[in-house]
Design a protein around this motif. Sequence first.
Motif, PDB file in Angstrom:
ATOM      1  N   ALA A 232      -6.997   4.114   6.583  1.00 24.78           N
ATOM      2  CA  ALA A 232      -5.764   3.369   6.326  1.00 24.78           C
ATOM      3  C   ALA A 232      -5.906   1.980   6.911  1.00 24.78           C
ATOM      4  O   ALA A 232      -6.620   1.774   7.898  1.00 24.78           O
ATOM      5  CB  ALA A 232      -4.565   4.082   6.948  1.00 24.78           C
TER       6      ALA A 232
ATOM      7  N   ASP B   6      -1.285   6.569   8.615  1.00 23.54           N
ATOM      8  CA  ASP B   6      -0.424   5.529   8.065  1.00 23.54           C
ATOM      9  C   ASP B   6       0.563   5.007   9.109  1.00 23.54           C
ATOM     10  O   ASP B   6       0.972   3.839   9.052  1.00 23.54           O
ATOM     11  CB  ASP B   6       0.311   6.022   6.816  1.00 23.54           C
ATOM     12  CG  ASP B   6       1.140   7.273   7.058  1.00 23.54           C
ATOM     13  OD1 ASP B   6       0.798   8.044   7.977  1.00 23.54           O
ATOM     14  OD2 ASP B   6       2.116   7.490   6.340  1.00 23.54           O
TER      15      ASP B   6
ATOM     16  N   ARG C 247       3.707   3.121   1.671  1.00 21.37           N
ATOM     17  CA  ARG C 247       2.279   3.368   1.408  1.00 21.37           C
ATOM     18  C   ARG C 247       1.871   2.843   0.036  1.00 21.37           C
ATOM     19  O   ARG C 247       2.614   2.958  -0.938  1.00 21.37           O
ATOM     20  CB  ARG C 247       1.979   4.862   1.502  1.00 21.37           C
ATOM     21  CG  ARG C 247       2.348   5.491   2.832  1.00 21.37           C
ATOM     22  CD  ARG C 247       2.295   7.006   2.757  1.00 21.37           C
ATOM     23  NE  ARG C 247       2.848   7.628   3.946  1.00 21.37           N
ATOM     24  CZ  ARG C 247       4.149   7.817   4.160  1.00 21.37           C
ATOM     25  NH1 ARG C 247       5.037   7.436   3.239  1.00 21.37           N
ATOM     26  NH2 ARG C 247       4.571   8.372   5.269  1.00 21.37           N
TER      27      ARG C 247
ATOM     28  N   MET D 243      -3.826   2.998   1.753  1.00 22.18           N
ATOM     29  CA  MET D 243      -4.397   4.315   2.031  1.00 22.18           C
ATOM     30  C   MET D 243      -5.637   4.514   1.167  1.00 22.18           C
ATOM     31  O   MET D 243      -5.608   4.270  -0.051  1.00 22.18           O
ATOM     32  CB  MET D 243      -3.389   5.410   1.725  1.00 22.18           C
ATOM     33  CG  MET D 243      -2.035   5.250   2.407  1.00 22.18           C
ATOM     34  SD  MET D 243      -2.112   5.439   4.194  1.00 22.18           S
ATOM     35  CE  MET D 243      -2.500   7.182   4.324  1.00 22.18           C
TER      36      MET D 243
END
Length: 348
Positions: A49, A155, A317, A342
């Motif tokens: 990430a 994340d 995300r 991601m």
Amino acid sequence: MAGRTQETATQTDVWVVDRPGPVRTSPLRRIRRSVPEPGPHQVLVRVDACGVCRTDLHLAEGDLPVHRVSCVPGHQVVGRVVRSGEPAEGLGEGDRVGVAWLAGTCGSCAYCRSGRENLCPQSRYTGWDLDGGYAGYTLADARFVHRLPEDWPEDELAPLLCAGIIGYRALARARVPVAGRLGIYGFGASAHITAQLALARGATVHVLTRAEAARRLALELGAASARRAYDAPPEPLDSAILFAPVGDLVPVALSALDRGGTLAVAGIHLSTIPALDYAAHLFQERTLCSVTANTRADARAFLEEAERLRPRVHVERYPMDRADRALADLAGDRVTGAAVLMNGQRPP
């Protein structure tokens, strides 16, 4: 080489800042590159990430000078060591690490020797001087990476590596007194983490920001008030931090300070500051100061505090192949909290 693995790819997709310019001109370009080999003191990190920082936007849009042609942005990297050069500072294959903004210093100048390595004239930065984390793999100096806990989602960890660290230093520079009144101007990735640190330390937090969604988030996290950026807070402030890169807000924030208050400007880039009026903005021992990068000691201290506190990290995300979209959303104030890229996953 130590810790060599057979599973590492030989090629990886990366995003580079091709021609800096406004986001609408698509300054990011996705290309294919060979996976680099680590040299002495380096580790090769598989990127799981990478947080999207406003500094990345400043680099892409040309607000900051080019230090490396076709540089890969991204300096909030969470990943795993897959290979290492020697010596590698005790890091080995599989270790979970974070790669942050400060990528290297000379170690010998007066600033480095006095614990102020963030001011080193030869300091280097991930995603500006060295390729960063908008990629499948990245190289980092093992002496400047940070071990990360295993039980925290990648994340949520990613924004801590710049947004959190710089907010931690900004709190120190703002000299928030015990049970003090803190104003936060702008409420993005760094501010929403910093507010929680300040609240946990007993401060009263007032948020001033233009985005309605950000004001709602501020109140959810415990802010005493959340108003528009140019509004006055409901009470005089002991301290303030300016996260928004808007120079027009400097006199606004200074005017909101009580006697003896401090305003810390936390961004790497700021638009032009209007003329200040000494009596209205600085007299009665009000202080205006900047925040420049961070030291490794800052990073370690913040990560230890964050592990105890476990702040709520509000994340939006994006898959790595949508980095251009994430940067455009950040530029358009369409991100609440932090945007995170991601690898190998798509947002729910």
